[in-house]
Design a protein around this motif. Structure first.
Motif, PDB file in Angstrom:
ATOM      1  N   TRP A  45       1.039  -0.636   0.011  1.00  0.00           N
ATOM      2  CA  TRP A  45       0.238  -0.371  -0.185  1.00  0.00           C
ATOM      3  C   TRP A  45       0.689   1.358  -0.252  1.00  0.00           C
ATOM      4  O   TRP A  45       0.386   2.137  -0.496  1.00  0.00           O
ATOM      5  CB  TRP A  45      -0.412   0.018   1.850  1.00  0.00           C
ATOM      6  N   HIS A  46       1.964   1.526   0.201  1.00  0.00           N
ATOM      7  CA  HIS A  46       2.781   2.398   0.049  1.00  0.00           C
ATOM      8  C   HIS A  46       3.239   2.545  -1.020  1.00  0.00           C
ATOM      9  O   HIS A  46       3.440   2.198  -2.146  1.00  0.00           O
ATOM     10  CB  HIS A  46       4.399   2.035   1.090  1.00  0.00           C
ATOM     11  N   LYS A  47       2.877   4.387  -0.924  1.00  0.00           N
ATOM     12  CA  LYS A  47       3.334   4.821  -2.602  1.00  0.00           C
ATOM     13  C   LYS A  47       5.211   6.004  -2.588  1.00  0.00           C
ATOM     14  O   LYS A  47       5.454   6.636  -1.132  1.00  0.00           O
ATOM     15  CB  LYS A  47       2.656   5.587  -3.203  1.00  0.00           C
ATOM     16  N   HIS A  48       5.285   5.977  -3.369  1.00  0.00           N
ATOM     17  CA  HIS A  48       6.530   7.433  -3.408  1.00  0.00           C
ATOM     18  C   HIS A  48       5.390   8.498  -3.553  1.00  0.00           C
ATOM     19  O   HIS A  48       3.996   8.664  -4.308  1.00  0.00           O
ATOM     20  CB  HIS A  48       7.113   7.419  -4.526  1.00  0.00           C
ATOM     21  N   ILE A  49       5.043   9.321  -3.420  1.00  0.00           N
ATOM     22  CA  ILE A  49       4.854  10.819  -3.080  1.00  0.00           C
ATOM     23  C   ILE A  49       5.948  12.373  -4.380  1.00  0.00           C
ATOM     24  O   ILE A  49       6.497  12.378  -2.901  1.00  0.00           O
ATOM     25  CB  ILE A  49       4.044  11.861  -2.417  1.00  0.00           C
ATOM     26  N   ASN A  50       5.546  12.935  -5.096  1.00  0.00           N
ATOM     27  CA  ASN A  50       6.983  13.336  -6.283  1.00  0.00           C
ATOM     28  C   ASN A  50       5.901  14.623  -5.526  1.00  0.00           C
ATOM     29  O   ASN A  50       5.291  15.394  -4.509  1.00  0.00           O
ATOM     30  CB  ASN A  50       6.218  13.569  -6.608  1.00  0.00           C
ATOM     31  N   GLY A  51       7.124  15.639  -5.693  1.00  0.00           N
ATOM     32  CA  GLY A  51       6.966  17.649  -4.957  1.00  0.00           C
ATOM     33  C   GLY A  51       5.668  17.912  -5.703  1.00  0.00           C
ATOM     34  O   GLY A  51       4.766  18.792  -5.187  1.00  0.00           O
ATOM     35  N   ASP A  52       4.814  17.225  -6.665  1.00  0.00           N
ATOM     36  CA  ASP A  52       3.258  18.310  -7.216  1.00  0.00           C
ATOM     37  C   ASP A  52       1.985  17.303  -6.480  1.00  0.00           C
ATOM     38  O   ASP A  52       1.348  18.330  -6.538  1.00  0.00           O
ATOM     39  CB  ASP A  52       3.272  17.810  -9.123  1.00  0.00           C
ATOM     40  N   GLY A  53       2.719  16.002  -5.515  1.00  0.00           N
ATOM     41  CA  GLY A  53       1.962  15.382  -4.406  1.00  0.00           C
ATOM     42  C   GLY A  53       1.117  14.340  -5.483  1.00  0.00           C
ATOM     43  O   GLY A  53       0.141  13.601  -5.179  1.00  0.00           O
ATOM     44  N   LEU A  54       1.966  13.696  -6.498  1.00  0.00           N
ATOM     45  CA  LEU A  54       1.019  13.039  -7.641  1.00  0.00           C
ATOM     46  C   LEU A  54       1.606  11.450  -7.224  1.00  0.00           C
ATOM     47  O   LEU A  54       3.431  10.994  -6.448  1.00  0.00           O
ATOM     48  CB  LEU A  54       2.230  12.750  -9.106  1.00  0.00           C
TER      49      LEU A  54
END
Length: 226
Positions: free
Chosen positions: A143-152
């Motif tokens: 369930w874990h994700k990366h979140i980039n600087g734009d919130g993507l």
């Protein structure tokens, strides 16, 4: 076995956390007292760069034979280098040969003497290179994700939908207990094919980095008194 309690000054997330009063007692005192109470711990050493932390540690029964050099107390210093430095200096100054050590971080104040003794018992029984304390993760790691600087939201794992019940349970290191064979630690590794997990419950696994963690630990300690 010798216990090393690493407690540098200069915390950014919660300034002064190692000696911040937790239910009326410096936080480091909980770890010192648990180590002193453990049947399998022979000596309790606090490794610090701070005179204030040293004096508080001595007051609560630990030994502080020397202060840690500042280059091993910076934000960029690796903990493992301090452990090696501490054991080497103890060996050199006391003409002894420490073969095994347990590291007990003061940011885990709810870890008990029973946890310490059982972890050492596991280490001895398995003739391990290392034993590290772990806690069961509440949610699947997928369930874990990366979140980039734009919130993507960016996937880490394959995007295959499944129920939580279908996933194998996962565990995370809770930071409370690290036991090492010193000859293995000098290879500057924590894990080998002879590394084992000591499983702790969620309550005793609390690791204090921020004020919210501190307040939760305080709540649990107050609850236990009632």
């Amino acid at each position: 076995m010798i216990a090393i309690i690493p407690a540098r000054s200069g915390s950014k997330g919660l300034p002064g956390k190692n000696i911040k009063l937790l239910e009326g007692k410096p936080m480091i005192a909980y770890t010192i007292e648990a180590a002193l109470k453990a049947k399998k711990v022979e000596k309790v050493i606090v490794s610090t760069n701070s005179d204030e932390i040293a004096q508080i540690s001595l007051k609560h029964g630990a030994e502080v034979p020397f202060l840690r050099p500042e280059h091993l107390a910076s934000d960029t210093a690796l903990a493992i280098d301090n452990y090696i430095y501490t054991i080497d200096k103890l060996n050199d100054e006391n003409n002894c040969s420490i073969e095994n050590l347990i590291v007990l971080q003061p940011t885990s104040p709810l870890r008990t003497s029973v946890d310490i003794d059982l972890a050492i018992e596991l280490f001895d029984k398995k003739e391990a290179d290392s034993v590290v304390s772990y806690c069961k993760e509440a949610h699947p790691i997928k369930w874990h994700k990366h979140i980039n600087g734009d919130g993507l939201i960016i996937p880490i794992f394959d995007e295959k939908l499944s129920n939580r019940q279908e996933e194998l349970p996962t565990f995370y290191p809770n930071g409370a207990i690290f036991i090492f064979k010193y000859s293995f630690l000098k290879s500057r590794k924590y894990y080998s094919d002879k590394s084992y997990a000591y499983i702790m419950d969620r309550k005793n696994s609390i690791d204090i980095d921020f004020m919210e963690d501190f307040e939760y630990a305080e709540y649990l300690l107050k609850k236990d008194k009632n």
